[in-house]
Write an enzyme that holds these catalytic residues in place. Sequence first.
Site, PDB file in Angstrom:
ATOM      1  N   SER A  21      14.068  41.335 -72.429  1.00 14.22           N
ATOM      2  CA  SER A  21      13.380  41.695 -73.682  1.00 14.22           C
ATOM      3  C   SER A  21      14.270  42.543 -74.584  1.00 14.22           C
ATOM      4  CB  SER A  21      12.131  42.527 -73.395  1.00 14.22           C
ATOM      5  OG  SER A  21      11.214  41.814 -72.624  1.00 14.22           O
ATOM      6  N   TYR A 150      12.509  36.590 -87.654  1.00 15.48           N
ATOM      7  CA  TYR A 150      13.439  35.473 -87.453  1.00 15.48           C
ATOM      8  C   TYR A 150      13.583  34.720 -88.771  1.00 15.48           C
ATOM      9  CZ  TYR A 150      15.680  31.382 -85.459  1.00 15.48           C
ATOM     10  OH  TYR A 150      16.567  30.373 -85.194  1.00 15.48           O
ATOM     11  N   TYR A 160      10.022  26.023 -84.458  1.00 15.11           N
ATOM     12  CA  TYR A 160       9.491  27.394 -84.503  1.00 15.11           C
ATOM     13  C   TYR A 160       8.002  27.432 -84.844  1.00 15.11           C
ATOM     14  CZ  TYR A 160      10.315  32.408 -84.456  1.00 15.11           C
ATOM     15  OH  TYR A 160      10.305  33.734 -84.127  1.00 15.11           O
TER      16      TYR A 160
HETATM   17  P1  NAI Z   1       9.677  39.043 -74.991  1.00 16.88           P
HETATM   18  O1  NAI Z   1       8.874  37.888 -74.505  1.00 16.88           O
HETATM   19  O2  NAI Z   1      10.485  39.788 -74.017  1.00 16.88           O
HETATM   20  O3  NAI Z   1       8.747  40.062 -75.807  1.00 16.88           O
HETATM   21  C1  NAI Z   1       7.542  39.704 -76.440  1.00 16.88           C
HETATM   22  C2  NAI Z   1       6.573  40.818 -76.113  1.00 16.88           C
HETATM   23  O4  NAI Z   1       5.338  40.696 -76.835  1.00 16.88           O
HETATM   24  C3  NAI Z   1       6.201  40.846 -74.614  1.00 16.88           C
HETATM   25  O5  NAI Z   1       6.535  42.114 -74.084  1.00 16.88           O
HETATM   26  C4  NAI Z   1       4.692  40.645 -74.634  1.00 16.88           C
HETATM   27  O6  NAI Z   1       4.016  41.247 -73.556  1.00 16.88           O
HETATM   28  C5  NAI Z   1       4.347  41.256 -75.984  1.00 16.88           C
HETATM   29  N1  NAI Z   1       3.001  40.918 -76.439  1.00 16.88           N
HETATM   30  C6  NAI Z   1       2.435  39.666 -76.513  1.00 16.88           C
HETATM   31  N2  NAI Z   1       1.170  39.781 -76.935  1.00 16.88           N
HETATM   32  C7  NAI Z   1       0.933  41.107 -77.142  1.00 16.88           C
HETATM   33  C8  NAI Z   1      -0.200  41.844 -77.586  1.00 16.88           C
HETATM   34  N3  NAI Z   1      -1.355  41.247 -77.908  1.00 16.88           N
HETATM   35  N4  NAI Z   1      -0.103  43.196 -77.663  1.00 16.88           N
HETATM   36  C9  NAI Z   1       1.050  43.834 -77.341  1.00 16.88           C
HETATM   37  N5  NAI Z   1       2.159  43.177 -76.925  1.00 16.88           N
HETATM   38  C10 NAI Z   1       2.091  41.839 -76.833  1.00 16.88           C
HETATM   39  O7  NAI Z   1      10.638  38.407 -76.125  1.00 16.88           O
HETATM   40  P2  NAI Z   1      11.588  39.041 -77.259  1.00 16.88           P
HETATM   41  O8  NAI Z   1      12.451  37.916 -77.666  1.00 16.88           O
HETATM   42  O9  NAI Z   1      12.199  40.290 -76.797  1.00 16.88           O
HETATM   43  O10 NAI Z   1      10.568  39.295 -78.437  1.00 16.88           O
HETATM   44  C11 NAI Z   1      10.483  40.509 -79.154  1.00 16.88           C
HETATM   45  C12 NAI Z   1      10.363  40.215 -80.640  1.00 16.88           C
HETATM   46  O11 NAI Z   1      11.606  39.683 -81.111  1.00 16.88           O
HETATM   47  C13 NAI Z   1       9.278  39.204 -81.025  1.00 16.88           C
HETATM   48  O12 NAI Z   1       8.673  39.622 -82.241  1.00 16.88           O
HETATM   49  C14 NAI Z   1      10.093  37.945 -81.287  1.00 16.88           C
HETATM   50  O13 NAI Z   1       9.437  37.039 -82.132  1.00 16.88           O
HETATM   51  C15 NAI Z   1      11.317  38.589 -81.953  1.00 16.88           C
HETATM   52  N6  NAI Z   1      12.487  37.714 -82.053  1.00 16.88           N
HETATM   53  C16 NAI Z   1      12.962  37.072 -80.935  1.00 16.88           C
HETATM   54  C17 NAI Z   1      14.008  36.188 -81.027  1.00 16.88           C
HETATM   55  C18 NAI Z   1      14.475  35.432 -79.834  1.00 16.88           C
HETATM   56  O14 NAI Z   1      15.169  34.415 -79.993  1.00 16.88           O
HETATM   57  N7  NAI Z   1      14.168  35.867 -78.629  1.00 16.88           N
HETATM   58  C19 NAI Z   1      14.704  35.940 -82.330  1.00 16.88           C
HETATM   59  C20 NAI Z   1      14.158  36.700 -83.423  1.00 16.88           C
HETATM   60  C21 NAI Z   1      13.075  37.536 -83.274  1.00 16.88           C
END
Ligand code: NAI
Length: 277
Positions: A21, A150, A160
């Site tokens: 994450s 993003y 997406y």
């Molecule tokens: P991740 O899957 O590790 O993190 C997503 C988090 O959102 C998880 O910890 C999950 O438990 C949490 N979550 C989901 N529903 C929730 C709710 N109702 N209340 C509180 N938390 C909730 O993935 P990542 O990639 O670290 O994602 C973090 C952010 O980065 C997201 O906004 C994602 O869209 C953004 N992002 C990710 C990219 C990628 O390629 N991985 C690229 C650009 C942006």
Amino acid sequence: MGYNLLKGKKGIIFGALNEQSIAWKVAQIARREGAEIVLTNTPLALRMGTLNALAEECQAKVIAADATDVEGLESLVDEALGHFGGKFDFVLHAIGMSLNIRKGRTYENLDYGMYAKTLDISAMSFHKLLQTLHRKDALNEWGSVVGLSYVAAQRSFFGYNDMADAKSLLESITRNFGYVYGRDRRVRVNTVSQSPTMTTAGSGVQGFDGLFDFAERLSPLGNASAEECANFCVTLFSDLTRKVTMQNLFHDGGFSTMGMSEQVMELYQAGHEAKKS
Ligand code: NAI
């Protein structure tokens, strides 16, 4: 090596699920930079248990909250105020989820219940969080709130799906609440638009591996890693960026400004030649 950029600062970090994450790295680097932190995620994510290891490493308190539930956010902020002994300085919103993507539904075949959930979890939760922080006057002057976005908010990326709409809304909330929060309390609100990153949320996107590779070849500096994203977020929490607000800041190795690179073109032509023969 740390620079003490966040010495004496306190903040809440949403969204650390596992070591991949982006929020996980932000927590580690914020701690390295001297911050005191509270970690939060949904009760379901907490039950998976991995967050405890991060909490131990960062000497952080863990508080469960579903970011779509305003009452839950209110108690989280109250608890954090109690834990820190007063106002705090920064918040990371690193939350995203689409059931339509999970269920393999394409953009022309969305389930509207799931669509509403995508927008609520991935975007409206940012407004709920900001409104709660603002109402409770929970952040110090020159505080900083960062969300993760993003480039699909500006351009079309077929896989997406409804997350693209959520990111557009997230960035709009950033501008509109950024105005209110800056005017009333001198608090900054920004989004960081990050490269494709190998995380649970990222790899759920259709064609993610291909997209990751394409972005790597198109970007002159290559894709930005989760750790590099965390370094950037920490500068936005620091006092070095006090007048940066209401922005969507691309942290993508140059991807968003590129049209075509030699690396991508060579590969495209080679594929074309291979098809002809
Ligand atoms: P991740 O899957 O590790 O993190 C997503 C988090 O959102 C998880 O910890 C999950 O438990 C949490 N979550 C989901 N529903 C929730 C709710 N109702 N209340 C509180 N938390 C909730 O993935 P990542 O990639 O670290 O994602 C973090 C952010 O980065 C997201 O906004 C994602 O869209 C953004 N992002 C990710 C990219 C990628 O390629 N991985 C690229 C650009 C942006």
